[in-house]
Scaffold this motif. Structure first.
Motif, PDB file in Angstrom:
ATOM      1  N   GLY A  67       0.906  -1.631   0.307  1.00 49.00           N
ATOM      2  CA  GLY A  67       0.372  -0.598   0.092  1.00 49.00           C
ATOM      3  C   GLY A  67       0.640   1.378  -0.063  1.00 49.00           C
ATOM      4  N   SER A  68       2.163   1.088   0.327  1.00 51.83           N
ATOM      5  CA  SER A  68       3.059   2.006   0.526  1.00 51.83           C
ATOM      6  C   SER A  68       3.964   2.587  -0.607  1.00 51.83           C
ATOM      7  CB  SER A  68       3.716   2.592   1.880  1.00 51.83           C
ATOM      8  OG  SER A  68       2.991   2.062   2.604  1.00 51.83           O
ATOM      9  N   ILE A 259       8.521  15.481  14.445  1.00 47.66           N
ATOM     10  CA  ILE A 259       7.107  15.233  14.391  1.00 47.66           C
ATOM     11  C   ILE A 259       6.681  14.508  13.266  1.00 47.66           C
ATOM     12  CG2 ILE A 259       4.348  15.694  13.522  1.00 47.66           C
ATOM     13  CD1 ILE A 259       4.480  18.301  14.405  1.00 47.66           C
ATOM     14  N   THR A 260       7.652  14.217  12.249  1.00 53.04           N
ATOM     15  CA  THR A 260       7.629  13.597  11.079  1.00 53.04           C
ATOM     16  C   THR A 260       8.410  12.039  12.226  1.00 53.04           C
ATOM     17  OG1 THR A 260       7.907  15.696  10.007  1.00 53.04           O
ATOM     18  CG2 THR A 260       8.733  12.579   9.327  1.00 53.04           C
ATOM     19  N   LEU A 261       9.645  12.683  12.591  1.00 52.51           N
ATOM     20  CA  LEU A 261      10.688  10.352  12.739  1.00 52.51           C
ATOM     21  C   LEU A 261       8.865  10.244  14.271  1.00 52.51           C
ATOM     22  CD1 LEU A 261      12.754   9.171  13.748  1.00 52.51           C
ATOM     23  CD2 LEU A 261      13.756  10.380  14.320  1.00 52.51           C
ATOM     24  N   PHE A 262       7.966  11.379  15.274  1.00 49.79           N
ATOM     25  CA  PHE A 262       7.282  10.574  15.728  1.00 49.79           C
ATOM     26  C   PHE A 262       6.202   9.331  14.506  1.00 49.79           C
ATOM     27  CE2 PHE A 262       3.456   9.888  17.898  1.00 49.79           C
ATOM     28  CZ  PHE A 262       4.277   9.693  19.135  1.00 49.79           C
ATOM     29  N   CYS A 263       6.221  10.104  13.920  1.00 51.41           N
ATOM     30  CA  CYS A 263       5.034   9.593  12.667  1.00 51.41           C
ATOM     31  C   CYS A 263       5.331   8.075  12.155  1.00 51.41           C
ATOM     32  CB  CYS A 263       4.370  10.386  11.465  1.00 51.41           C
ATOM     33  SG  CYS A 263       3.494  11.494  12.490  1.00 51.41           S
ATOM     34  N   TYR A 267       3.084   4.934  14.153  1.00 52.73           N
ATOM     35  CA  TYR A 267       2.198   4.489  13.587  1.00 52.73           C
ATOM     36  C   TYR A 267       3.341   3.203  12.862  1.00 52.73           C
ATOM     37  CZ  TYR A 267      -1.247   8.249  13.838  1.00 52.73           C
ATOM     38  OH  TYR A 267      -1.728   9.128  13.623  1.00 52.73           O
ATOM     39  N   SER A 268       4.302   3.183  12.385  1.00 55.09           N
ATOM     40  CA  SER A 268       4.966   1.726  12.555  1.00 55.09           C
ATOM     41  C   SER A 268       4.860   0.727  13.502  1.00 55.09           C
ATOM     42  CB  SER A 268       6.260   2.651  11.981  1.00 55.09           C
ATOM     43  OG  SER A 268       6.661   2.470  10.975  1.00 55.09           O
ATOM     44  N   ILE A 389       7.303  10.170   4.471  1.00 54.52           N
ATOM     45  CA  ILE A 389       8.422   9.356   5.310  1.00 54.52           C
ATOM     46  C   ILE A 389       7.663   8.354   5.872  1.00 54.52           C
ATOM     47  CG2 ILE A 389      10.281  10.150   6.797  1.00 54.52           C
ATOM     48  CD1 ILE A 389      10.652  12.797   5.316  1.00 54.52           C
ATOM     49  N   GLN A 390       6.748   8.858   6.850  1.00 55.85           N
ATOM     50  CA  GLN A 390       6.282   7.491   7.676  1.00 55.85           C
ATOM     51  C   GLN A 390       5.732   6.498   6.796  1.00 55.85           C
ATOM     52  OE1 GLN A 390       2.448   9.056   9.187  1.00 55.85           O
ATOM     53  NE2 GLN A 390       1.598   7.266   8.847  1.00 55.85           N
TER      54      GLN A 390
END
Length: 450
Positions: A67-68, A259-263, A267-268, A389-390
């Motif tokens: 899906g990614s 915030i991006t790294l956290f996501c 979510y991973s 990136i997520q």
């Protein structure tokens, strides 16, 4: 959009809450379809003579990450943000819903067609043709799915800034989780009672409903434009128009990167886990295959009520990063708990309940933090870069987990992978709190302006 225009939009509670329900319905249908295959892993891995497709755990892991693929490797998610900021919410939303429907049709073709023993090599994976075709369909669906996500997010910010932004985003997330929970709960029973393809037929029907809902939003949005309230592209202030140079401003923002790294990490540790959780309940905790989906649905069902509640708390009392840190730590504890050699279904339920709380806390506070550091004019591009990136994590983690489950069927290794990923998210959130104190983003402040 000027501040005066934005104020007039926010003046109508009926308009903004109607917009919320409409666009959240489209998002909910997408979430249902995204997870509709998750409870079917055991059926997909059964021989064709028994009604399955003969997939291996590695095949399923590849499909889950597919899906990614287009979003990540062809940069489509990044371009989705540019399309959103340039073409507007209405155009992008209709395009996104259409891509989800197209991808689901292709996935249905891959599952229902007998390709014989045909195989193909994709990214070094030797795949049956059914896996390859279904994965291509899931990749196309994924483009529309992520595009819908950033479109709905920008719509929420546009209509709710200065008001109940976190509550609105919480309700939107809750409706999305309802879609996930429904998929995890009913997909396997439907497939067992009818056929393996029936859940996908239901999925396509739901996506058509989502597309129709978004078309209603388009009509409403144009009517608001004709009443002089706003236009998506109209702006009397040149500084409010999106320019490509705004991308550089976003990339130089340390808050954006945290915030991006956290996501990526958070979510991973959640989305891929839910795709494997149904089989985990069957193999490790001895749950009946028809009930395992209900065990897995505890997490998304729990978020339906809790995410809006935590969003309301953030709106009124602040402490957004504190909520994010707490949610990540709870998720860490859950995955390490699943890695322990304990086989009690009661423990499994307790861990899923805890996961649902953490899964509610972090997103309820996280997404309303983004518009506090990114201006509205380039918010679509910012969201798309975050999701882009997520998606690396969402594409890679299922592959590692699929391989780990082949070599370690006790699920200890895969749960440790998820556990350390969640721990990394917690550490990143703590760094976010430190930077917020230095940069004064206001992430700990309430959203409702008095």
């Amino acid at each position: 959009m000027t501040e005066a225009i934005r104020h007039r939009l926010n003046d109508s509670p009926f308009a903004r809450w109607t917009v919320l329900i409409i666009v959240a319905t489209a998002m909910m249908m997408g979430y249902f379809v995204n997870d509709v295959m998750s409870p079917l892993e055991t059926l997909l891995e059964m021989p064709r003579s028994q009604g399955g497709l003969g997939w291996t755990p590695s095949d399923y892991g590849f499909f889950s990450g597919a899906g990614s693929f287009i979003n990540v490797f062809l940069l489509m998610l990044f371009f989705s943000g540019l399309i959103l900021d340039k073409m507007g919410i209405r155009f992008t939303g209709v395009l996104a819903c259409s891509l989800m429907a197209l991808g689901t049709l292709l996935k249905l073709y891959g599952v229902t067609t007998d390709f014989g023993d045909a195989e193909i090599v994709v990214f070094g994976f030797q795949l049956p043709m059914s896996v390859a075709v279904a994965s291509l369909g899931f990749s196309i669906f994924g483009v529309g799915y992520e595009m819908t996500g950033i479109t709905v997010s920008k719509a929420m910010v546009r209509w709710f800034t200065g008001h109940e932004l976190a509550l609105a985003m919480g309700i939107q997330l809750a409706m999305a989780r309802l879609g996930t929970a429904a998929a995890l709960s009913i997909s396997a029973p439907i497939a067992r009672h009818f056929s393996l393809s029936t859940p996908l037929l239901v999925s396509f029907a739901f996506l058509i409903i989502g597309l129709l809902a978004f078309l209603v939003f388009c009509v409403m949005d144009r009517k608001l434009d004709s009443n002089g309230n706003s236009t998506e592209s109209d702006s009397s202030d040149e500084s409010e128009e999106f320019r490509f140079s705004d991308i550089g401003v976003t990339l130089r923002n340390p808050g954006f990167w945290l915030i991006t790294l956290f996501c990526v990490l958070f979510y991973s540790a959640v989305s891929p886990f839910l795709k494997f959780s149904t089989k985990l309940m069957v193999m490790k905790y001895g749950v009946d295959a028809d009930l395992a989906g209900f065990f897995s649905s505890i997490a998304p069902f729990g978020t339906i009520l809790m995410t809006p509640l935590f969003g309301l708390i953030y709106d009124r009392y602040g402490k957004g990063v504190t909520l994010v840190i707490t949610g990540a730590l709870m998720l860490t504890a859950v995955h390490f708990g699943f890695s322990l050699p304990i086989h009690s279904s009661t423990i499994a339920i307790a861990l899923m309940v805890t996961l649902s709380i953490g899964y509610s806390l972090a997103p309820a506070a996280l997404w309303p933090c983004v518009p506090k550091i990114i201006p509205l004019k380039c918010l679509g591009t910012a969201y798309s870069m975050i999701f882009f990136i997520q998606n690396f994590g969402r594409a890679i983690i299922p592959m590692f987990v699929g391989k780990a489950n082949e070599t370690d069927p006790t699920y200890t290794t895969s749960m440790l992978i998820f556990g350390f990923t969640a721990l990394g998210a917690a550490v990143t959130a703590i760094a976010m709190l430190v930077v917020d104190r230095k940069k004064h983003y206001g992430l700990q402040l309430p959203n409702i302006k008095k």
